[in-house]
Design a protein around this motif. Structure first.
Motif, mmCIF file in Angstrom:
data_model
loop_
_atom_site.group_PDB
_atom_site.id
_atom_site.type_symbol
_atom_site.label_atom_id
_atom_site.label_comp_id
_atom_site.label_asym_id
_atom_site.label_seq_id
_atom_site.Cartn_x
_atom_site.Cartn_y
_atom_site.Cartn_z
ATOM 1 N N ASP A 191 0.828 -1.213 0.000
ATOM 2 C CA ASP A 191 0.000 0.000 0.000
ATOM 3 C C ASP A 191 0.859 1.258 0.000
ATOM 4 N N ALA A 192 1.914 1.268 0.805
ATOM 5 C CA ALA A 192 2.796 2.427 0.901
ATOM 6 C C ALA A 192 4.224 1.933 1.083
ATOM 7 N N PHE A 193 5.170 2.793 0.751
ATOM 8 C CA PHE A 193 6.588 2.435 0.882
ATOM 9 C C PHE A 193 7.390 3.711 1.056
ATOM 10 N N ASN A 194 8.619 3.560 1.556
ATOM 11 C CA ASN A 194 9.511 4.726 1.593
ATOM 12 C C ASN A 194 10.646 4.521 0.605
ATOM 13 N N GLY A 195 11.051 5.610 -0.009
ATOM 14 C CA GLY A 195 12.110 5.550 -1.002
ATOM 15 C C GLY A 195 12.647 6.932 -1.291
ATOM 16 N N PRO A 196 13.669 7.033 -2.129
ATOM 17 C CA PRO A 196 14.287 8.324 -2.435
ATOM 18 C C PRO A 196 13.558 9.052 -3.560
ATOM 19 N N THR A 197 13.768 10.346 -3.628
ATOM 20 C CA THR A 197 13.101 11.143 -4.656
ATOM 21 C C THR A 197 13.549 10.763 -6.058
ATOM 22 N N GLN A 208 20.497 17.428 -2.686
ATOM 23 C CA GLN A 208 19.306 17.026 -1.947
ATOM 24 C C GLN A 208 19.041 15.535 -2.130
ATOM 25 N N ASP A 209 19.026 14.801 -1.051
ATOM 26 C CA ASP A 209 18.729 13.363 -1.096
ATOM 27 C C ASP A 209 17.729 13.066 0.011
ATOM 28 N N THR A 210 16.460 13.259 -0.291
ATOM 29 C CA THR A 210 15.420 13.101 0.718
ATOM 30 C C THR A 210 14.600 11.844 0.450
ATOM 31 N N ASN A 211 14.334 11.079 1.497
ATOM 32 C CA ASN A 211 13.436 9.940 1.401
ATOM 33 C C ASN A 211 12.030 10.356 1.819
ATOM 34 N N GLY A 212 11.042 9.704 1.228
ATOM 35 C CA GLY A 212 9.667 10.023 1.571
ATOM 36 C C GLY A 212 8.764 8.817 1.396
ATOM 37 N N VAL A 213 7.487 9.016 1.681
ATOM 38 C CA VAL A 213 6.496 7.954 1.611
ATOM 39 C C VAL A 213 5.614 8.168 0.389
ATOM 40 N N SER A 214 5.451 7.119 -0.393
ATOM 41 C CA SER A 214 4.565 7.135 -1.557
ATOM 42 C C SER A 214 3.531 6.030 -1.422
ATOM 43 N N VAL A 215 2.476 6.126 -2.240
ATOM 44 C CA VAL A 215 1.368 5.168 -2.200
ATOM 45 C C VAL A 215 1.291 4.443 -3.538
ATOM 46 N N SER A 216 1.151 3.129 -3.477
ATOM 47 C CA SER A 216 1.056 2.321 -4.694
ATOM 48 C C SER A 216 -0.240 2.611 -5.442
ATOM 49 N N ALA A 217 -0.144 2.706 -6.759
ATOM 50 C CA ALA A 217 -1.331 2.910 -7.588
ATOM 51 C C ALA A 217 -2.255 1.704 -7.554
ATOM 52 N N PHE A 218 -1.736 0.546 -7.158
ATOM 53 C CA PHE A 218 -2.531 -0.673 -7.131
ATOM 54 C C PHE A 218 -3.109 -0.980 -5.754
ATOM 55 N N SER A 219 -2.836 -0.122 -4.782
ATOM 56 C CA SER A 219 -3.341 -0.314 -3.425
ATOM 57 C C SER A 219 -4.862 -0.308 -3.415
ATOM 58 N N GLN A 220 -5.439 -1.209 -2.643
ATOM 59 C CA GLN A 220 -6.882 -1.225 -2.423
ATOM 60 C C GLN A 220 -7.248 -0.427 -1.168
ATOM 61 N N LYS A 254 -6.073 2.946 -0.542
ATOM 62 C CA LYS A 254 -5.413 4.220 -0.818
ATOM 63 C C LYS A 254 -5.733 5.286 0.222
ATOM 64 N N ASP A 255 -6.955 5.319 0.685
ATOM 65 C CA ASP A 255 -7.334 6.369 1.625
ATOM 66 C C ASP A 255 -6.496 6.264 2.906
ATOM 67 N N ALA A 256 -6.390 5.059 3.451
ATOM 68 C CA ALA A 256 -5.589 4.855 4.660
ATOM 69 C C ALA A 256 -4.106 5.055 4.376
ATOM 70 N N ALA A 257 -3.647 4.621 3.199
ATOM 71 C CA ALA A 257 -2.238 4.769 2.850
ATOM 72 C C ALA A 257 -1.870 6.238 2.688
#
Length: 418
Positions: free
Chosen positions: A88-94, A296-308, A310-313
């Motif tokens: 549903d969600a993951f952290n990764g670099p920009t 700039q090397d910032t990590n952040g949280v993104s949401v998968s397009a395939f998540s069921q 999405k609202d919670a993610a």
């Protein structure tokens, strides 16, 4: 997102390179999400505490899948190519974002100015495509200039270098059989090292039309005006060790390096391993021909397009990038916050030296980076060529020109450039 990237996005969708977007249901189907974390939470205590806070405040359960960093991107892409809703969600670099957005692997986060305005404009630009935010900044990592203030004082030097030439001269003066005057701690990321100094020289990798331009005067200046003079003065460690996080970080904390251009966590590490705040010197990056900006090397949280879910993610992504969460991560783990106001917080000021905090805030607000398509292949090309130039094994102009021609050909082949 630039016009050329919009065309590329449309083309990849038409040819089926990207998977079809998920159902996009606005309502989370249950109150739990699966979050892919880069590595074990044992080594991310700030993230762990924020997840616990999120669960307590929202009632949403976060099921954490601890994926080794080196496997995370491959694991995510494998899931998405099969249109799996597992993550549903993951952290990764920009720097992953351009490819993920183009492939329609990630969903817009629906974060407005009320949330994003607290971040510097340069960081907002990295995570925004066609007016939509695709990553919520969580952890800041950028270059920081650290030095052994005690050792410099013993050598009669009371102030760190303020520009490239002073760095070269000072590093030569501070070097001896037991100690190197200067080193880079960019974790074998030679491309990151090149980018930082390229920006300080006033250059960039790509122009506004997505054409590679790094082989120009600014790119060559990185080597002729900085890297090669340092090497000629025997002021940096031999070979690729000069870009190895482990060896160089250990050497700095162990007292074998006078000055380093470092990852941000190295300062807190030195303090936690016995250095006094009087010994740990912190400064802005030395100024190149154009600026003393950093990478700039910032990590952040993104949401998968395939998540069921999405609202919670999306709720999770927002929470993990609030000012309070960024502050918590910095207090618990020492990761610099991507929110400038955190550096003025009383608790933060009580825990960390003021000069370190002031330098981090400056670096955050003056950091630069670029997102670009086919990032792994572009960086591989850059690495193959710039490494030879870093080591003095190939003339910088020839190395950069070769890399630029290869990137140009790559972008023409995949349709980024006509």
């Amino acid at each position: 997102m630039k016009q050329t990237r919009r065309r590329f996005l449309k083309a990849t969708g038409a040819t089926g390179v990207a998977g079809v977007l998920g159902s996009g249901s606005a309502l989370a189907q249950n109150q739990s999400i699966t979050y892919y974390n880069a590595g074990s939470l044992e080594f991310d205590p700030g993230t762990a505490e924020n997840i616990s806070r999120f669960e307590d405040e929202t009632g949403i359960t976060v099921n954490v899948n601890e994926v080794p960093w080196q496997n995370l991107k491959t694991s995510l892409i494998t899931q998405w190519r099969n249109e799996s809703s597992e993550v549903d969600a993951f952290n990764g670099p920009t720097w992953w974002l351009s490819d993920f957005v183009s492939a329609q692997y990630v969903a817009p986060l629906q974060l407005g100015d009320d949330h994003m305005s607290k971040f510097p404009e340069s960081l907002r630009n990295l995570v925004t495509f066609d007016g939509q935010v695709y990553m919520a900044p969580q952890i800041g990592k950028w270059g920081t200039f650290l030095y052994d203030q005690q050792y410099l004082s013993e050598q009669g030097i009371e102030s760190p270098p303020s520009n490239w030439q002073e760095t070269i001269d000072m590093a030569a003066q501070l070097s001896n059989d037991q100690k190197s005057g200067f080193a880079f701690t960019w974790g074998n990321k030679d491309v990151f090292t090149f980018k930082q100094f390229l920006y300080q020289a006033g250059g960039q990798l790509f122009n506004d039309n997505d054409e590679p331009v790094f082989a120009g005067d600014a790119g060559q200046s990185v080597f002729t005006d900085f890297i090669l003079p340092l090497r000629e003065q025997n002021a940096i460690p031999d070979g690729l060790q000069s870009m190895g996080e482990g060896g160089v970080g250990d050497s700095f904390v162990g007292g074998n390096l006078a000055m380093v251009e470092s990852w941000t966590p190295l300062g807190p590490r030195a303090l936690s391993e016995g250095w006094s705040s009087d010994r740990l010197g912190v400064a802005r990056p030395p100024q190149g021909p154009a600026s003393n900006t950093t990478f700039q090397d910032t990590n952040g949280v993104s949401v998968s397009a395939f998540s069921q879910n999405k609202d919670a993610a999306r709720q999770f992504a927002r929470f993990m990038s609030t000012t309070q969460s960024c502050k918590t991560d910095m207090l618990v783990e020492g990761n610099p916050a991507p929110v400038p106001s955190v550096y003025d917080d009383t608790e933060i000021r009580e825990k960390y030296p003021s000069d370190w905090l002031d330098a981090q805030r400056y670096n955050l607000e003056n950091a630069r980076s670029e997102t670009y398509l086919a990032q792994p292949r572009v960086d591989e090309i850059l690495s193959n060529q710039t490494t030879q130039a870093f080591l003095g094994e190939k003339e910088p102009q020839a190395a950069l020109q070769s890399a630029q021609e290869q990137v140009q050909a790559l972008y023409e082949r995949i349709g980024v450039l006509g």
